[in-house]
Design a protein around this motif. Structure first.
Motif, mmCIF file in Angstrom:
data_model
loop_
_atom_site.group_PDB
_atom_site.id
_atom_site.type_symbol
_atom_site.label_atom_id
_atom_site.label_comp_id
_atom_site.label_asym_id
_atom_site.label_seq_id
_atom_site.Cartn_x
_atom_site.Cartn_y
_atom_site.Cartn_z
ATOM 1 N N UNK A 1 -8.554 -0.685 12.427
ATOM 2 C CA UNK A 1 -9.040 -0.250 13.738
ATOM 3 C C UNK A 1 -9.854 -1.398 14.313
ATOM 4 N N UNK A 2 -9.515 -1.803 15.531
ATOM 5 C CA UNK A 2 -10.190 -2.947 16.145
ATOM 6 C C UNK A 2 -10.250 -2.767 17.662
ATOM 7 N N UNK A 3 -11.322 -2.177 18.136
ATOM 8 C CA UNK A 3 -11.530 -2.079 19.587
ATOM 9 C C UNK A 3 -10.457 -1.291 20.306
ATOM 10 N N UNK A 4 -9.612 -2.002 21.057
ATOM 11 C CA UNK A 4 -8.616 -1.372 21.924
ATOM 12 C C UNK A 4 -7.382 -0.852 21.194
ATOM 13 N N UNK A 5 -7.249 -1.180 19.923
ATOM 14 C CA UNK A 5 -6.026 -0.807 19.209
ATOM 15 C C UNK A 5 -6.336 -0.457 17.760
ATOM 16 N N UNK A 6 -5.328 0.159 17.148
ATOM 17 C CA UNK A 6 -5.372 0.398 15.708
ATOM 18 C C UNK A 6 -3.978 0.159 15.153
ATOM 19 N N UNK A 7 -3.929 -0.262 13.918
ATOM 20 C CA UNK A 7 -2.670 -0.495 13.223
ATOM 21 C C UNK A 7 -2.460 0.608 12.205
ATOM 22 N N UNK A 8 -1.230 1.105 12.140
ATOM 23 C CA UNK A 8 -0.827 2.051 11.104
ATOM 24 C C UNK A 8 0.545 1.620 10.604
ATOM 25 N N UNK A 9 0.885 1.925 9.350
ATOM 26 C CA UNK A 9 2.199 1.543 8.857
ATOM 27 C C UNK A 9 3.312 2.098 9.755
ATOM 28 N N UNK A 10 4.254 1.227 10.094
ATOM 29 C CA UNK A 10 5.391 1.607 10.930
ATOM 30 C C UNK A 10 6.365 2.440 10.111
ATOM 31 N N UNK A 11 6.851 3.505 10.696
ATOM 32 C CA UNK A 11 7.824 4.340 10.003
ATOM 33 C C UNK A 11 8.756 5.034 10.974
ATOM 34 N N UNK A 12 9.697 5.795 10.442
ATOM 35 C CA UNK A 12 10.688 6.487 11.272
ATOM 36 C C UNK A 12 10.062 7.402 12.323
ATOM 37 N N UNK A 13 8.870 7.919 12.056
ATOM 38 C CA UNK A 13 8.215 8.810 13.011
ATOM 39 C C UNK A 13 7.864 8.091 14.315
ATOM 40 N N UNK B 1 7.239 -8.487 -6.410
ATOM 41 C CA UNK B 1 6.314 -8.016 -5.385
ATOM 42 C C UNK B 1 5.795 -9.163 -4.534
ATOM 43 N N UNK B 2 5.563 -8.867 -3.285
ATOM 44 C CA UNK B 2 5.003 -9.812 -2.324
ATOM 45 C C UNK B 2 3.494 -9.947 -2.519
ATOM 46 N N UNK B 3 2.854 -8.896 -2.966
ATOM 47 C CA UNK B 3 1.417 -8.889 -3.256
ATOM 48 C C UNK B 3 1.233 -8.406 -4.692
ATOM 49 N N UNK B 4 0.124 -8.763 -5.328
ATOM 50 C CA UNK B 4 -0.094 -8.344 -6.723
ATOM 51 C C UNK B 4 -0.085 -6.822 -6.883
ATOM 52 N N UNK B 5 0.340 -6.386 -8.052
ATOM 53 C CA UNK B 5 0.398 -4.950 -8.343
ATOM 54 C C UNK B 5 -0.942 -4.263 -8.184
ATOM 55 N N UNK B 6 -2.023 -4.970 -8.509
ATOM 56 C CA UNK B 6 -3.338 -4.341 -8.444
ATOM 57 C C UNK B 6 -3.978 -4.414 -7.052
ATOM 58 N N UNK B 7 -3.283 -4.991 -6.083
ATOM 59 C CA UNK B 7 -3.802 -5.071 -4.717
ATOM 60 C C UNK B 7 -3.545 -3.752 -3.996
ATOM 61 N N UNK B 8 -4.587 -3.192 -3.409
ATOM 62 C CA UNK B 8 -4.443 -1.974 -2.620
ATOM 63 C C UNK B 8 -4.110 -2.369 -1.189
ATOM 64 N N UNK B 9 -2.890 -2.068 -0.786
ATOM 65 C CA UNK B 9 -2.432 -2.429 0.556
ATOM 66 C C UNK B 9 -3.190 -1.590 1.584
ATOM 67 N N UNK B 10 -3.801 -2.236 2.567
ATOM 68 C CA UNK B 10 -4.534 -1.485 3.592
ATOM 69 C C UNK B 10 -3.621 -0.532 4.352
ATOM 70 N N UNK B 11 -4.147 0.660 4.647
ATOM 71 C CA UNK B 11 -3.354 1.641 5.384
ATOM 72 C C UNK B 11 -3.518 1.485 6.889
ATOM 73 N N UNK B 12 -4.194 0.413 7.302
ATOM 74 C CA UNK B 12 -4.321 0.149 8.722
ATOM 75 C C UNK B 12 -5.564 -0.642 9.042
#
Length: 156
Positions: free
Chosen positions: A18-30, A5-16
């Motif tokens: 939100x910062x002012x003009x933009x927001x991040x969400x996991x990239x996917x086929x959609x 793993x790139x990050x520890x197993x017990x680390x909860x990966x952020x789902x995104x």
């Protein structure tokens, strides 16, 4: 690539983020069609973005090839081997960029020693957002992620 793993197993990966003009969400086929439209309209701008010099992307590819690329990013995310987020406009929801968080080049995820290689781009018509995105993502990574060292080309 190994199954480490790139990050520890017990680390909860952020789902995104939100910062002012933009927001991040996991990239996917959609996101395939809007992602493809965003980067293909900004190839020269992306190539000139800090962190992309000497890389083999962006390069010409079909919409179907882009879908396979997005599917791989989604598998990496699910497998905790790397994390790619699409950058969406907070106002319109349009794809305006992308953020890649991966182990340093050529290294297996488990052998990174807490290091991350980060790149991001924005569409050419949102170029002014590039340093804002960079600063917000870097602060987020330093605050909420388990990395000891972050390689992320500075913006001027």
């Amino acid at each position: 690539m190994s199954d480490e793993l790139f990050v520890p197993e017990d680390f909860t990966v952020p789902d995104g983020l939100a910062a002012g003009e933009f927001r991040l969400v996991p990239l996917g086929p959609q996101h395939n069609e809007p992602d493809y439209a965003a980067w293909t309209a900004s190839v020269d701008h992306i190539r000139a973005t800090p962190g992309f010099a000497g890389r083999d992307w962006p390069h010409e590819m079909s919409l179907e090839d882009n879908l396979r690329d997005l599917e791989q990013h989604a598998r990496d995310f699910a497998g905790r081997r790397g994390f790619t987020y699409t950058v969406l406009s907070a106002d319109t929801g349009d794809v305006i960029g992308c953020v890649y968080i991966y182990p340093p080049g050529g290294q297996e995820p488990g052998g990174t020693g807490g290091r991350a290689d980060v790149r991001s781009w924005v569409r050419a018509d949102h170029a002014a957002l590039d340093p804002v995105l960079h600063d917000a993502v870097l602060a987020w990574l330093e605050r909420d992620w388990p990395f000891d060292s972050i390689e992320y080309a500075p913006r001027t």
